[in-house]
Design an enzyme around this catalytic site. Structure first.
Site, PDB file in Angstrom:
ATOM      1  N   ASP A   1       0.071   4.043   7.629  1.00  0.00           N
ATOM      2  CA  ASP A   1      -0.471   2.873   6.933  1.00  0.00           C
ATOM      3  C   ASP A   1      -1.958   3.094   6.600  1.00  0.00           C
ATOM      4  O   ASP A   1      -2.400   2.830   5.477  1.00  0.00           O
ATOM      5  CB  ASP A   1      -0.285   1.634   7.825  1.00  0.00           C
TER       6      ASP A   1
ATOM      7  N   LYS B   1      -3.893   3.538   2.937  1.00  0.00           N
ATOM      8  CA  LYS B   1      -5.048   2.710   2.575  1.00  0.00           C
ATOM      9  C   LYS B   1      -6.254   3.578   2.231  1.00  0.00           C
ATOM     10  O   LYS B   1      -7.015   3.269   1.310  1.00  0.00           O
ATOM     11  CB  LYS B   1      -5.373   1.740   3.720  1.00  0.00           C
TER      12      LYS B   1
ATOM     13  N   GLU C   1      -5.466  -6.385  -4.258  1.00  0.00           N
ATOM     14  CA  GLU C   1      -6.519  -6.576  -3.243  1.00  0.00           C
ATOM     15  C   GLU C   1      -5.951  -6.592  -1.822  1.00  0.00           C
ATOM     16  O   GLU C   1      -6.561  -6.078  -0.879  1.00  0.00           O
ATOM     17  CB  GLU C   1      -7.258  -7.893  -3.531  1.00  0.00           C
TER      18      GLU C   1
ATOM     19  N   LYS D   1       0.820  -1.237   0.000  1.00  0.00           N
ATOM     20  CA  LYS D   1       0.000   0.000   0.000  1.00  0.00           C
ATOM     21  C   LYS D   1       0.835   1.260   0.000  1.00  0.00           C
ATOM     22  O   LYS D   1       0.444   2.273  -0.584  1.00  0.00           O
ATOM     23  CB  LYS D   1      -0.969   0.013   1.187  1.00  0.00           C
TER      24      LYS D   1
HETATM   25  P1  NAP Z   1       8.160  -8.992   6.029  1.00  0.00           P
HETATM   26  O1  NAP Z   1       7.677 -10.013   6.989  1.00  0.00           O
HETATM   27  O2  NAP Z   1       9.137  -7.954   6.474  1.00  0.00           O
HETATM   28  O3  NAP Z   1       8.760  -9.781   4.767  1.00  0.00           O
HETATM   29  C1  NAP Z   1       9.456  -9.168   3.723  1.00  0.00           C
HETATM   30  C2  NAP Z   1      10.059 -10.234   2.829  1.00  0.00           C
HETATM   31  O4  NAP Z   1      10.640  -9.605   1.688  1.00  0.00           O
HETATM   32  C3  NAP Z   1      11.177 -11.048   3.498  1.00  0.00           C
HETATM   33  O5  NAP Z   1      11.119 -12.372   3.071  1.00  0.00           O
HETATM   34  C4  NAP Z   1      12.458 -10.378   2.983  1.00  0.00           C
HETATM   35  O6  NAP Z   1      13.522 -11.289   2.854  1.00  0.00           O
HETATM   36  C5  NAP Z   1      12.014  -9.942   1.598  1.00  0.00           C
HETATM   37  N1  NAP Z   1      12.719  -8.731   1.170  1.00  0.00           N
HETATM   38  C6  NAP Z   1      12.612  -7.500   1.692  1.00  0.00           C
HETATM   39  N2  NAP Z   1      13.418  -6.642   1.023  1.00  0.00           N
HETATM   40  C7  NAP Z   1      14.032  -7.357   0.070  1.00  0.00           C
HETATM   41  C8  NAP Z   1      15.002  -7.049  -0.929  1.00  0.00           C
HETATM   42  N3  NAP Z   1      15.477  -5.827  -1.082  1.00  0.00           N
HETATM   43  N4  NAP Z   1      15.407  -8.040  -1.755  1.00  0.00           N
HETATM   44  C9  NAP Z   1      14.921  -9.287  -1.621  1.00  0.00           C
HETATM   45  N5  NAP Z   1      14.021  -9.658  -0.679  1.00  0.00           N
HETATM   46  C10 NAP Z   1      13.585  -8.690   0.146  1.00  0.00           C
HETATM   47  O7  NAP Z   1       6.934  -8.167   5.410  1.00  0.00           O
HETATM   48  P2  NAP Z   1       5.398  -8.609   5.361  1.00  0.00           P
HETATM   49  O8  NAP Z   1       4.752  -8.330   6.665  1.00  0.00           O
HETATM   50  O9  NAP Z   1       5.278  -9.955   4.753  1.00  0.00           O
HETATM   51  O10 NAP Z   1       4.816  -7.504   4.344  1.00  0.00           O
HETATM   52  C11 NAP Z   1       5.089  -7.564   2.978  1.00  0.00           C
HETATM   53  C12 NAP Z   1       4.232  -6.545   2.230  1.00  0.00           C
HETATM   54  O11 NAP Z   1       2.861  -6.827   2.442  1.00  0.00           O
HETATM   55  C13 NAP Z   1       4.410  -5.098   2.699  1.00  0.00           C
HETATM   56  O12 NAP Z   1       4.222  -4.247   1.596  1.00  0.00           O
HETATM   57  C14 NAP Z   1       3.280  -4.905   3.694  1.00  0.00           C
HETATM   58  O13 NAP Z   1       2.909  -3.564   3.818  1.00  0.00           O
HETATM   59  C15 NAP Z   1       2.189  -5.701   3.006  1.00  0.00           C
HETATM   60  N6  NAP Z   1       1.131  -6.222   3.878  1.00  0.00           N
HETATM   61  C16 NAP Z   1       1.449  -6.859   5.040  1.00  0.00           C
HETATM   62  C17 NAP Z   1       0.423  -7.397   5.822  1.00  0.00           C
HETATM   63  C18 NAP Z   1       0.718  -8.137   7.104  1.00  0.00           C
HETATM   64  O14 NAP Z   1      -0.240  -8.532   7.774  1.00  0.00           O
HETATM   65  N7  NAP Z   1       1.973  -8.324   7.487  1.00  0.00           N
HETATM   66  C19 NAP Z   1      -0.902  -7.277   5.402  1.00  0.00           C
HETATM   67  C20 NAP Z   1      -1.188  -6.615   4.202  1.00  0.00           C
HETATM   68  C21 NAP Z   1      -0.154  -6.091   3.440  1.00  0.00           C
HETATM   69  P3  NAP Z   1      14.177 -12.020   4.159  1.00  0.00           P
HETATM   70  O15 NAP Z   1      13.119 -12.976   4.610  1.00  0.00           O
HETATM   71  O16 NAP Z   1      15.381 -12.702   3.637  1.00  0.00           O
HETATM   72  O17 NAP Z   1      14.447 -10.932   5.137  1.00  0.00           O
HETATM   73  N1  HSE Z   2       0.523  -3.407   9.326  1.00  0.00           N
HETATM   74  C1  HSE Z   2      -0.722  -3.561   8.657  1.00  0.00           C
HETATM   75  C2  HSE Z   2      -1.835  -3.561   9.688  1.00  0.00           C
HETATM   76  C3  HSE Z   2      -0.746  -4.843   7.888  1.00  0.00           C
HETATM   77  O1  HSE Z   2      -1.543  -3.693  10.887  1.00  0.00           O
HETATM   78  O2  HSE Z   2      -2.994  -3.401   9.308  1.00  0.00           O
HETATM   79  C4  HSE Z   2      -1.978  -5.000   7.034  1.00  0.00           C
HETATM   80  O3  HSE Z   2      -1.994  -4.092   5.981  1.00  0.00           O
END
Ligand code: NAP
Ligand code: HSE
Length: 432
Positions: free
Chosen positions: A201, A205, A129, A105
């Site tokens: 955040d 959104k 989505e 986002k």
């Molecule tokens: P996260 O747990 O920090 O995971 C990020 C992943 O991307 C890790 O596997 C990391 O590798 C990899 N990565 C990061 N930078 C990189 C780079 N420069 N080159 C290669 N790999 C890289 O993040 P997340 O919570 O899954 O969130 C991911 C995205 O989804 C974000 O945009 C977030 O805003 C969005 N999102 C998250 C949620 C949620 O509930 N967490 C919900 C909706 C949307 P390593 O594992 O090796 O560190």
């Molecule tokens: N950090 C975000 C939240 C993840 O707490 O809602 C989902 O977009």
């Protein structure tokens, strides 16, 4: 059965959920999409990092070119987060005619135009989505199911982390830092949780949602933002006295072609459906001119709920009329121009908590200033404070007031000798 090769960029909270769903729901996905989905490559930062999902070592890579240059990979899922290199990688993949799914986002709200334009020009699909409200199908809900409506108002609890923190403070009396740590441990928070707790955040959104709901381009900097870090348990106690509950609300209202867009802690009536949205759950309450009141509710963050939205986006690409091997004509929406109101022009009721000297005439002084600025009071509570013998805490609740008026009044009240400190100001939304 046809086979499609895809790649993930990221194997963190969301990437893990996507991997698990693709494996556990393989049969359903095949039935619904007509494809067997094979994850050909997963890009990570650190190949040796211990992971709590079993992924064959040979598909993990730290080299983006392994994905970019493999023309057999047709869909790339960006779940790495951040602005760069996510932006650069997605643009490059689109240039190679790869369809994109993202949950990012921050990037969509701040640099989405470039990505949408590239997707249009390359004839690839660009689905997002999961970027708003985790597992809730709100993007498709607004962009497809509600297109017959003029959306008049939208109120959302769109950040799971802050809703979790506020819930724990309200119901379990937990302190802010412990609740935040729990939200981080559960995988809800962003890599830098400032984005959650300071409202960025939710601001991203709301920009994404309102650009769809009101058919216009939104500059994210025009969305007013306040986070939840100033909320104290005493504010929650007072809210309870007034039959209100504190939520971080993302609010969008349209009137006469003008938009009001704001994210801030908000006191809402405890009977309102949004007041009963707890933990990491999100909800978006919409008033459409045909459908009336509507609420979308579900898990707003976490591996599997977010993975659910990502995998549905993959399936949507496979089910579309796109010949996955060739170009896809993307239908463009016509955009309207809308003026975004300055926050000073918006109206709310206000809760004001202040520490004042315990002496006669204080309330009269304060109410005189408020009156001079057209602010009328609905209720007043005065309590002795533990901090000092000579100070008391007062809580004022106003009737509906222009922000400009309340700001001018507060500026004057802060300078009164009898006022020690304005401790907090929280807007009240009664949905009328
Ligand atoms: P996260 O747990 O920090 O995971 C990020 C992943 O991307 C890790 O596997 C990391 O590798 C990899 N990565 C990061 N930078 C990189 C780079 N420069 N080159 C290669 N790999 C890289 O993040 P997340 O919570 O899954 O969130 C991911 C995205 O989804 C974000 O945009 C977030 O805003 C969005 N999102 C998250 C949620 C949620 O509930 N967490 C919900 C909706 C949307 P390593 O594992 O090796 O560190
Ligand atoms: N950090 C975000 C939240 C993840 O707490 O809602 C989902 O977009």
């Amino acid at each position: 059965m046809k086979k499609v090769r895809i790649a993930l960029m990221g194997l963190g909270n969301v990437g893990k959920g996507v991997w698990m769903i693709l494996n556990s729901n393989k049969k359903e996905i095949m039935k619904r999409s007509g494809y067997e989905v094979e994850v050909a490559k997963i890009l990570v930062r650190d190949k040796n990092k211990p992971r709590d999902v079993e992924v064959p070592g040979e598909i993990i890579t730290t080299n983006f070119n392994d994905i970019l240059e493999d023309d057999s990979i047709k869909i790339v899922v960006e779940v790495m987060g951040g602005l760069e290199p996510a932006r650069e990688y997605m643009l490059k993949c689109m240039d190679r005619k790869k369809h994109i799914v993202t949950a990012n986002k921050m990037l969509l709200a701040t640099g989405g135009d470039e990505l949408f334009e590239k997707a249009d020009s390359m004839g690839v699909m660009f689905n997002y989505e999961a970027s708003v409200a985790g597992g809730i199908p709100i993007i498709n809900g607004i962009d497809e199911s509600l297109t017959a409506n003029k959306i008049e108002e939208l109120y959302g609890i769109v950040n799971g982390t802050t809703n979790y923190i506020l819930t724990k403070m309200q119901l379990d009396g937990l302190n802010f830092d412990i609740a935040l740590k729990q939200a981080q441990d559960k995988g809800y928070a962003e890599a830098d949780p400032t984005s959650d707790i300071e409202g960025f955040d939710a601001q991203y959104k709301l920009a994404i949602l309102s650009s769809l709901a009101f058919g216009t381009k939104i500059n994210v900097n025009n969305v007013y933002r306040e986070g939840i870090t100033k909320i104290k348990s005493v504010d929650m106690k007072y809210a309870k006295k007034f039959n209100l509950v504190i939520k971080l609300l993302a609010i969008a209202k349209e009137s006469d072609g003008e938009l009001e867009l704001k994210v801030h802690p908000t006191m809402i009536p405890k009977e309102h459906p949004l007041a009963n949205v707890y933990d990491s759950f999100n909800a978006i309450f919409i008033k459409g001119n045909a459908v009336g009141d509507l609420m979308f509710y579900g898990r707003g963050a976490g591996s599997l709920p977010t993975g659910s939205a990502v995998v549905s986006d993959i399936i949507a690409i496979l089910r579309s009329n796109v010949d996955i091997e060739n170009d896809n004509p993307v239908v463009k929406n016509n955009l309207w121009h809308r003026k975004i109101k300055n926050i000073e022009e918006s109206q709310s009721k206000f809760y004001i908590r202040a520490t004042v000297l315990d002496q006669p005439g204080v309330l009269a002084e304060i109410t005189t200033v408020l009156g001079r600025h057209n602010v009328s009071l609905r209720s007043v509570i005065q309590r002795g404070s533990k901090n000092s013998e000579c100070e008391v805490m007062i809580v004022l609740v106003t009737h509906k007031t222009m922000e400009a008026d309340i700001n001018a009044a507060i500026k004057e009240i802060t300078n009164l000798k009898c006022v020690d400190k304005i401790e907090n100001i929280i807007r009240i939304e009664d949905f009328k």
